[in-house]
Design an enzyme around this catalytic site. Structure first.
Site, PDB file in Angstrom:
ATOM      1  N   LYS A 274      35.384 -58.700   5.771  1.00 16.76           N
ATOM      2  CA  LYS A 274      36.127 -58.798   7.010  1.00 16.76           C
ATOM      3  C   LYS A 274      37.595 -58.097   6.794  1.00 16.76           C
ATOM      4  O   LYS A 274      38.072 -58.554   5.534  1.00 16.76           O
ATOM      5  CB  LYS A 274      36.307 -60.111   7.682  1.00 16.76           C
ATOM      6  CG  LYS A 274      36.686 -59.939   9.145  1.00 16.76           C
ATOM      7  CD  LYS A 274      35.308 -59.736  10.159  1.00 16.76           C
ATOM      8  CE  LYS A 274      35.935 -59.444  11.523  1.00 16.76           C
ATOM      9  NZ  LYS A 274      34.713 -59.420  12.602  1.00 16.76           N
TER      10      LYS A 274
ATOM     11  N   ASP B 219      36.656 -54.704  15.569  1.00 14.70           N
ATOM     12  CA  ASP B 219      36.700 -55.974  15.904  1.00 14.70           C
ATOM     13  C   ASP B 219      37.994 -55.937  16.965  1.00 14.70           C
ATOM     14  O   ASP B 219      38.322 -55.044  17.725  1.00 14.70           O
ATOM     15  CB  ASP B 219      37.197 -56.922  14.779  1.00 14.70           C
ATOM     16  CG  ASP B 219      36.932 -58.695  15.237  1.00 14.70           C
ATOM     17  OD1 ASP B 219      35.838 -58.986  15.125  1.00 14.70           O
ATOM     18  OD2 ASP B 219      37.782 -58.976  15.219  1.00 14.70           O
TER      19      ASP B 219
HETATM   20  P1  NDP Z   1      38.839 -56.737  22.008  1.00 16.86           P
HETATM   21  O1  NDP Z   1      39.999 -56.473  21.394  1.00 16.86           O
HETATM   22  O2  NDP Z   1      38.119 -55.628  22.486  1.00 16.86           O
HETATM   23  O3  NDP Z   1      39.002 -57.781  23.212  1.00 16.86           O
HETATM   24  C1  NDP Z   1      39.807 -59.049  22.752  1.00 16.86           C
HETATM   25  C2  NDP Z   1      39.764 -59.819  24.044  1.00 16.86           C
HETATM   26  O4  NDP Z   1      39.941 -61.087  23.629  1.00 16.86           O
HETATM   27  C3  NDP Z   1      40.797 -59.416  24.874  1.00 16.86           C
HETATM   28  O5  NDP Z   1      40.553 -59.646  26.338  1.00 16.86           O
HETATM   29  C4  NDP Z   1      42.150 -60.051  24.647  1.00 16.86           C
HETATM   30  O6  NDP Z   1      42.919 -60.046  25.663  1.00 16.86           O
HETATM   31  C5  NDP Z   1      41.429 -61.484  24.113  1.00 16.86           C
HETATM   32  N1  NDP Z   1      42.258 -62.175  23.251  1.00 16.86           N
HETATM   33  C6  NDP Z   1      42.660 -61.887  22.025  1.00 16.86           C
HETATM   34  N2  NDP Z   1      43.398 -62.623  21.476  1.00 16.86           N
HETATM   35  C7  NDP Z   1      43.532 -63.687  22.319  1.00 16.86           C
HETATM   36  C8  NDP Z   1      43.907 -64.934  22.474  1.00 16.86           C
HETATM   37  N3  NDP Z   1      44.958 -65.407  21.143  1.00 16.86           N
HETATM   38  N4  NDP Z   1      44.107 -65.726  23.308  1.00 16.86           N
HETATM   39  C9  NDP Z   1      43.511 -65.154  24.562  1.00 16.86           C
HETATM   40  N5  NDP Z   1      42.641 -64.314  24.509  1.00 16.86           N
HETATM   41  C10 NDP Z   1      42.768 -63.467  23.560  1.00 16.86           C
HETATM   42  O7  NDP Z   1      37.911 -57.459  20.951  1.00 16.86           O
HETATM   43  P2  NDP Z   1      36.333 -57.650  20.901  1.00 16.86           P
HETATM   44  O8  NDP Z   1      35.837 -57.869  22.314  1.00 16.86           O
HETATM   45  O9  NDP Z   1      35.671 -56.981  20.108  1.00 16.86           O
HETATM   46  O10 NDP Z   1      36.068 -59.166  20.162  1.00 16.86           O
HETATM   47  C11 NDP Z   1      36.053 -60.485  20.851  1.00 16.86           C
HETATM   48  C12 NDP Z   1      35.682 -61.533  19.966  1.00 16.86           C
HETATM   49  O11 NDP Z   1      34.429 -61.066  19.733  1.00 16.86           O
HETATM   50  C13 NDP Z   1      36.367 -61.659  18.730  1.00 16.86           C
HETATM   51  O12 NDP Z   1      36.252 -63.069  18.448  1.00 16.86           O
HETATM   52  C14 NDP Z   1      35.498 -60.976  17.622  1.00 16.86           C
HETATM   53  O13 NDP Z   1      35.738 -61.204  16.434  1.00 16.86           O
HETATM   54  C15 NDP Z   1      34.198 -61.115  18.117  1.00 16.86           C
HETATM   55  N6  NDP Z   1      33.140 -60.078  17.726  1.00 16.86           N
HETATM   56  C16 NDP Z   1      33.205 -58.823  18.029  1.00 16.86           C
HETATM   57  C17 NDP Z   1      32.213 -58.021  17.698  1.00 16.86           C
HETATM   58  C18 NDP Z   1      32.342 -56.589  18.237  1.00 16.86           C
HETATM   59  O14 NDP Z   1      31.132 -55.923  18.022  1.00 16.86           O
HETATM   60  N7  NDP Z   1      33.365 -55.832  18.908  1.00 16.86           N
HETATM   61  C19 NDP Z   1      31.036 -58.419  16.977  1.00 16.86           C
HETATM   62  C20 NDP Z   1      30.766 -59.941  16.845  1.00 16.86           C
HETATM   63  C21 NDP Z   1      32.067 -60.605  17.156  1.00 16.86           C
HETATM   64  P3  NDP Z   1      44.495 -59.281  25.478  1.00 16.86           P
HETATM   65  O15 NDP Z   1      44.067 -57.798  25.581  1.00 16.86           O
HETATM   66  O16 NDP Z   1      45.428 -59.856  26.062  1.00 16.86           O
HETATM   67  O17 NDP Z   1      44.854 -59.106  23.816  1.00 16.86           O
END
Ligand code: NDP
Length: 449
Positions: A130, A170
């Site tokens: 990662k 991510d």
């Molecule tokens: P994105 O960047 O597409 O979306 C992240 C979302 O989470 C946004 O809505 C963001 O809001 C919100 N967010 C981020 N940080 C915070 C915070 N501190 N408090 C509240 N909301 C927050 O990321 P992903 O959807 O790709 O990833 C989301 C989760 O899924 C992560 O934990 C990631 O590690 C996990 N994951 C992702 C994978 C993938 O294929 N993409 C695979 C496996 C796990 P804002 O726009 O305001 O920042």
């Protein structure tokens, strides 16, 4: 847990904390695994004698580097890049890149450790890694993001390769960032290889990769509910986040007949009592992926409630899916969910529930699908993207969705095999032991290294 198991856990964690001071995320992730693995190892002394857990909680290597870039006003910025190459015991290092202002080595160590066990669960030959940077793409122009990505790759490219380490996206790293990163890698290495996954379809990407994490978390939930003769159809669901994982969890939940009431971002959450439909989801995707706007605009558009600086966990539901970030669901949130009748939690985000919340879910014996199992669909389809790239082939959408569905079912069944007891299925225990054994057996086979 017997007294001796408790003592073994306390001793192990004491040593880990001494070796890794001030790393609370890493401690939390290892604790959750060691709680299940230490009693298992006690019954399988070959793992204990080879010190497998001690070795598996020490990353192969940690890379840190400087990333300089120029903004549109020609100001110079200095960020830090990281890659934790955790374990390549069962395949090349594989795991996402996160661009977010709050990242630390601690965060990447926890994510890379989890990734190793998750990748093992998929049954595909992928190790765990990662990385990312404390750069935030939010409020940056496309050109600024491009310059940052190119500068990041100027150093990163010497540490990765299709048989060495294959990063993906991510938080903060979506299709735009992967494209810039891949373009720069291709130019530096003078090679067109499958060195990143989540690529655009025109240059080696795979169908279903974008949808895979969210869809997969719902597929896992579907299998877990089927064990209890329940269906997703007709249930109410609450989802956090509004990025890649949340959007596709919502899409699959709607598809299977659930009513999805919430979505969020780091500013707050929307509560749509009528539920998402296809048009509202299309608005959300356009808002977040194209205009890069805030979730409040959804409430303005559809006249629903918006709660600033709040998370959705107080809303009544049957199903909860945290899909935003780590530790977003605290102990009080878990209590509220249980009090309000929630019967199933499936984690799209990595480690979104604090340990006390996990314990509450396990004690209440609701369906609790932990992230390393439930959100493995994304990396599984990344593995399929690597296969397609190596074979110079492109598989059909229906074939890929079918493979994703069967991989998630297989992960569910492995978790059941190692987690089923007289009181039901402990998916945390199942995922930890099933993920651990494959990596541990490979480590035993290699000897001491
Ligand atoms: P994105 O960047 O597409 O979306 C992240 C979302 O989470 C946004 O809505 C963001 O809001 C919100 N967010 C981020 N940080 C915070 C915070 N501190 N408090 C509240 N909301 C927050 O990321 P992903 O959807 O790709 O990833 C989301 C989760 O899924 C992560 O934990 C990631 O590690 C996990 N994951 C992702 C994978 C993938 O294929 N993409 C695979 C496996 C796990 P804002 O726009 O305001 O920042």
């Amino acid at each position: 847990m017997s007294q001796s198991n408790e003592q073994r856990l306390a001793d192990f964690m004491h040593g880990l904390k001494l070796r890794n001071p001030d790393e609370p995320y890493f401690h939390q992730a290892v604790y959750e695994v060691a709680k299940n693995i230490l009693p298992f190892i006690h019954q399988h002394p070959e793992y204990q004698e080879a010190m497998v857990l001690e070795r598996l909680t020490e990353p192969d290597r940690i890379i840190s580097f400087r990333v300089c870039w120029e903004d549109d006003e020609r100001n110079i910025h200095v960020n830090r890049g990281f890659r934790v190459q955790h374990s390549n015991s069962i395949g090349p290092y594989k795991g996402g890149l996160r661009f977010h202002h709050e990242v630390t080595v601690d965060l990447f160590k926890f994510l890379a450790f989890e990734q190793t066990l998750k990748n093992s669960l998929t049954g595909l030959p992928m190790g765990g890694g990662k990385g990312g940077s404390n750069f935030s793409p939010r409020d940056k122009s496309d050109r600024e993001v491009m310059r940052f990505c190119q500068s990041f790759m100027n150093e990163m490219y010497r540490h990765i390769g299709p048989d060495t380490d294959v990063p993906a996206g991510d938080i903060g790293v979506g299709a735009r960032e992967i494209s810039y990163l891949f373009g720069q890698y291709k130019r530096l290495a003078n090679k067109f290889t499958g060195v990143l996954t989540g690529k655009g379809l025109a240059f080696g990407g795979s169908l279903i990769r974008t949808e895979a994490t969210g869809y997969g978390a719902v597929y896992f939930l579907q299998d877990a509910m089927a064990v209890k003769d329940r269906q997703i159809d007709g249930q109410t669901a609450i989802v956090s986040g509004s990025g890649n994982v949340a959007q596709h969890a919502i899409e699959k939940l709607i598809d299977l007949g659930a009513k999805v009431l919430t979505a969020s971002d780091s500013d707050g959450f929307i509560h749509d009592k009528h539920g998402f439909d296809e048009d509202k989801l299309a608005f959300l995707k356009e808002l977040k992926n194209e205009r890069r706007g805030r979730i409040k605009e959804y409430a303005d558009e559809f006249g629903c409630d918006y709660h600033a600086d709040k998370t959705p966990w107080q809303v009544d539901c049957d199903i909860a899916m945290p899909c935003a970030t780590q530790n977003e669901l605290c102990e009080d949130d878990a209590r509220a969910l249980l009090k309000n009748g929630c019967k199933a939690v499936s984690e799209g985000a990595n480690m979104p529930t604090v340990q006390a919340g996990v314990d509450l879910f396990l004690d209440a014996k609701i369906i609790y699908a932990p992230s390393k199992a439930a959100n493995a669909g994304g990396v599984a389809v990344s593995g399929l993207e690597m296969s397609q790239n190596s074979m110079r082939q492109t598989w059909e959408r229906s074939e890929l969705d079918g493979r994703l569905r069967s991989i998630m079912q297989d992960i569910h069944d492995k978790c059941r095999q190692y987690g089923e007891g007289k009181d039901g299925i402990d998916y945390v225990q199942g995922a930890n032991i099933a993920g651990f054994t494959k990596v541990a057996d490979a480590m035993l086979a290699y000897g001491v290294m």
